[in-house]
Design an enzyme around this catalytic site. Structure first.
Site, short mmCIF file in Angstrom:
data_model
loop_
_atom_site.label_atom_id
_atom_site.label_comp_id
_atom_site.label_asym_id
_atom_site.label_seq_id
_atom_site.Cartn_x
_atom_site.Cartn_y
_atom_site.Cartn_z
N ASP A 160 -80.54 8.87 34.90
CA ASP A 160 -79.63 9.90 34.60
C ASP A 160 -80.13 11.36 35.02
O ASP A 160 -81.55 11.25 34.96
CB ASP A 160 -79.10 10.04 33.25
CG ASP A 160 -78.03 8.82 32.83
OD1 ASP A 160 -77.99 7.91 33.69
OD2 ASP A 160 -77.23 8.91 32.00
N ASP A 161 -79.24 12.07 35.41
CA ASP A 161 -79.67 13.62 35.65
C ASP A 161 -80.29 14.20 37.02
O ASP A 161 -80.73 15.34 36.86
CB ASP A 161 -80.46 14.08 34.31
CG ASP A 161 -79.80 13.93 33.11
OD1 ASP A 161 -78.79 13.40 32.96
OD2 ASP A 161 -80.56 14.13 32.06
N HIS A 178 -72.24 11.62 37.14
CA HIS A 178 -72.63 12.13 35.81
C HIS A 178 -72.13 13.32 35.66
O HIS A 178 -72.92 14.42 35.21
CB HIS A 178 -74.26 11.99 35.90
CG HIS A 178 -74.78 12.03 34.44
ND1 HIS A 178 -74.33 11.45 33.51
CD2 HIS A 178 -76.01 12.64 33.80
CE1 HIS A 178 -74.97 11.54 32.35
NE2 HIS A 178 -76.05 12.39 32.70
N HIS A 221 -73.14 18.74 33.62
CA HIS A 221 -73.70 18.03 32.39
C HIS A 221 -73.09 18.40 31.31
O HIS A 221 -73.65 18.45 30.18
CB HIS A 221 -75.24 18.11 32.27
CG HIS A 221 -75.95 16.91 31.78
ND1 HIS A 221 -76.22 16.64 30.48
CD2 HIS A 221 -76.40 15.71 32.16
CE1 HIS A 221 -76.52 15.66 30.12
NE2 HIS A 221 -76.80 14.89 31.22
N TYR A 232 -74.46 12.60 27.65
CA TYR A 232 -74.58 12.03 26.38
C TYR A 232 -73.83 10.77 25.75
O TYR A 232 -73.79 10.41 24.82
CB TYR A 232 -74.05 13.23 25.45
CG TYR A 232 -74.55 14.48 26.11
CD1 TYR A 232 -76.03 15.03 25.83
CD2 TYR A 232 -73.40 15.47 26.58
CE1 TYR A 232 -76.24 16.38 26.45
CE2 TYR A 232 -74.14 16.81 26.91
CZ TYR A 232 -75.39 16.99 27.05
OH TYR A 232 -75.71 18.18 27.44
N HIS A 235 -84.38 8.39 32.47
CA HIS A 235 -83.90 9.58 33.06
C HIS A 235 -84.83 9.90 34.42
O HIS A 235 -86.09 9.55 34.33
CB HIS A 235 -84.22 10.67 31.97
CG HIS A 235 -82.99 10.76 30.96
ND1 HIS A 235 -83.18 9.82 29.98
CD2 HIS A 235 -81.67 11.38 30.98
CE1 HIS A 235 -81.86 10.17 29.27
NE2 HIS A 235 -81.16 10.85 29.91
ZN ZN Z 1 -77.60 13.01 31.26
#
Ligand code: ZN
Length: 386
Positions: free
Chosen positions: A198-199, A248, A252, A289, A342
């Site tokens: 993620d991210d 995603h 965020h 989250y 991540h």
């Molecule tokens: Zn995230």
């Protein structure tokens, strides 16, 4: 490379040149407080008494612009020189092969004038485990802003057209250069597991891709729209490496605190950013989250995305400890698991990843994308594992 001084000096020369180019670009910008970064990564593509193959990835970031340059170096020990793409083919076979490649590239919307780049710089190449030739054009070979362009050459005629050097390269190769992972297994019958990152995209992405490709596995990257806009090249490289891209959100945010209209715009923007790079909108949403409610699921359904959570939470963002991370994954992983990791936050993810993959593979797990793991997904439905 130990015992290969010629190859070592070629690789060193290449790296020094790249660093020089980087410095020149930084100097030209006048320093004005802008962000600059560079990383050089490499992996062994193949090794035998006859040939040694090395792939080098150079990532440069200047403010919001990220570029990745991939180059392969196939060194012929007997001839004591580097082999170009044309060296892989018998002299009388090469013109026909080259014509076919140029045709494939232009049919796929590739740039005109790729013929020159096929012969030399800007082409990374190698063989897949099944013996296909995989060629990726980056930098000069690909249309600016289009990301890398890949093509594969296979068929029964391929072997008969290879030169002795080409046959050596094929025999030594155990990893595809520019080729994706091995074809997906049937996860209703095999022990499958999906790693998710993620991210990103981030300055860590090239390293993650290098590790995943080296182990010939697929994974899923849930990317943030703001970062996709800053670094579309990284997303293109992720896609070209055979990975799946999921949504995603744009910034965020916790989606539950947005109005329905704002949430819809946020997710739609990110899907469009992804589609601009990969050619099609994502079919998976991971809410930031993991925070969701019925409205989030409904908007996901309207936008054609399944909601993907996880059953293994590594907490890699909280603990910068690679051995703890490895243990968490290995203790919790079951067939059908979706593992949350991540891209962007912690170096321990990169440190631990090779060991995690190797140990999961030793336990019989096949590492696949989320869509491969789940088979068909239904938009708006929530999935935590297979
Ligand atoms: Zn995230």
């Amino acid at each position: 490379m130990a015992g290969l001084p010629d190859l070592t000096s070629e690789l060193t020369g290449y790296a020094v040149n790249q660093i020089r180019t980087f410095r020149r670009t930084v100097d030209k910008s006048g320093g004005k407080g802008r962000y600059h970064a560079m990383s050089i990564d490499w992996q062994l593509l193949g090794r035998s008494p006859a040939v040694t193959g090395v792939e080098i990835w150079v990532t440069q970031q200047h403010a919001r612009r990220v570029s990745i340059d991939r180059s392969t170096f196939w060194y012929d020990t007997g001839q004591r020189r580097l082999l170009g793409l044309s060296d892989l083919f018998a002299a009388d076979a090469w013109p026909g092969v080259r014509r076919a490649m140029v045709h494939t590239l232009s049919a796929g919307g590739g740039p005109a004038g790729t013929a020159a780049s096929l012969s030399s710089q800007g082409a990374a190449f190698g063989f897949t485990a099944t013996g296909d030739l995989a060629v990726t054009l980056t930098g000069g070979g690909a249309r600016p802003g289009s990301g890398p362009v890949s093509l594969r050459l296979s068929g029964p005629g391929l072997a008969s057209r290879l030169s002795p050097g080409g046959l050596s390269v094929r025999a030594s190769a155990h990893i595809a250069a520019g080729g994706g992972p091995a074809s997906a297994p049937d996860c209703s019958r095999h022990r499958c597991l999906a790693l998710t990152f993620d991210d990103g995209p981030s300055s860590f992405t090239p390293r993650l891709l290098g590790i995943l490709q080296r182990h010939r596995v697929s994974a899923t990257f849930f990317v943030v729209g703001d970062r996709v806009r800053q670094a579309p090249d990284l997303v293109a490289a992720t896609k070209a490496a055979g990975m799946e891209i999921g949504n995603h959100s744009s910034h965020h945010d916790d989606l539950r605190f947005l109005s329905t209209a704002a949430m819809r715009r946020d997710l739609e923007d990110t899907s469009q950013d992804i589609a601009r790079v990969t050619g099609h909108p994502p079919r998976l949403l991971r809410p930031p989250y993991g925070a969701r409610n019925r409205t989030v699921d409904e908007v996901a359904m309207q936008l054609g995305m399944a909601v993907i959570l996880w059953d293994v939470d590594t907490l890699d963002w909280r603990y910068p400890d690679a051995s703890r991370l490895t243990k968490t994954v290995l203790v919790s992983a079951r067939p059908g698991s979706i593992v949350l990791l991540h891209d962007a936050i912690n170096r321990s993810t990169i440190t631990a990843l090779p060991g995690i993959i190797a140990q999961l593979q030793r336990r019989g797990f096949q590492l696949v994308t989320v869509s491969q793991l789940l088979g068909t997904t239904r938009a708006g439905h929530v999935y935590r594992r297979r």
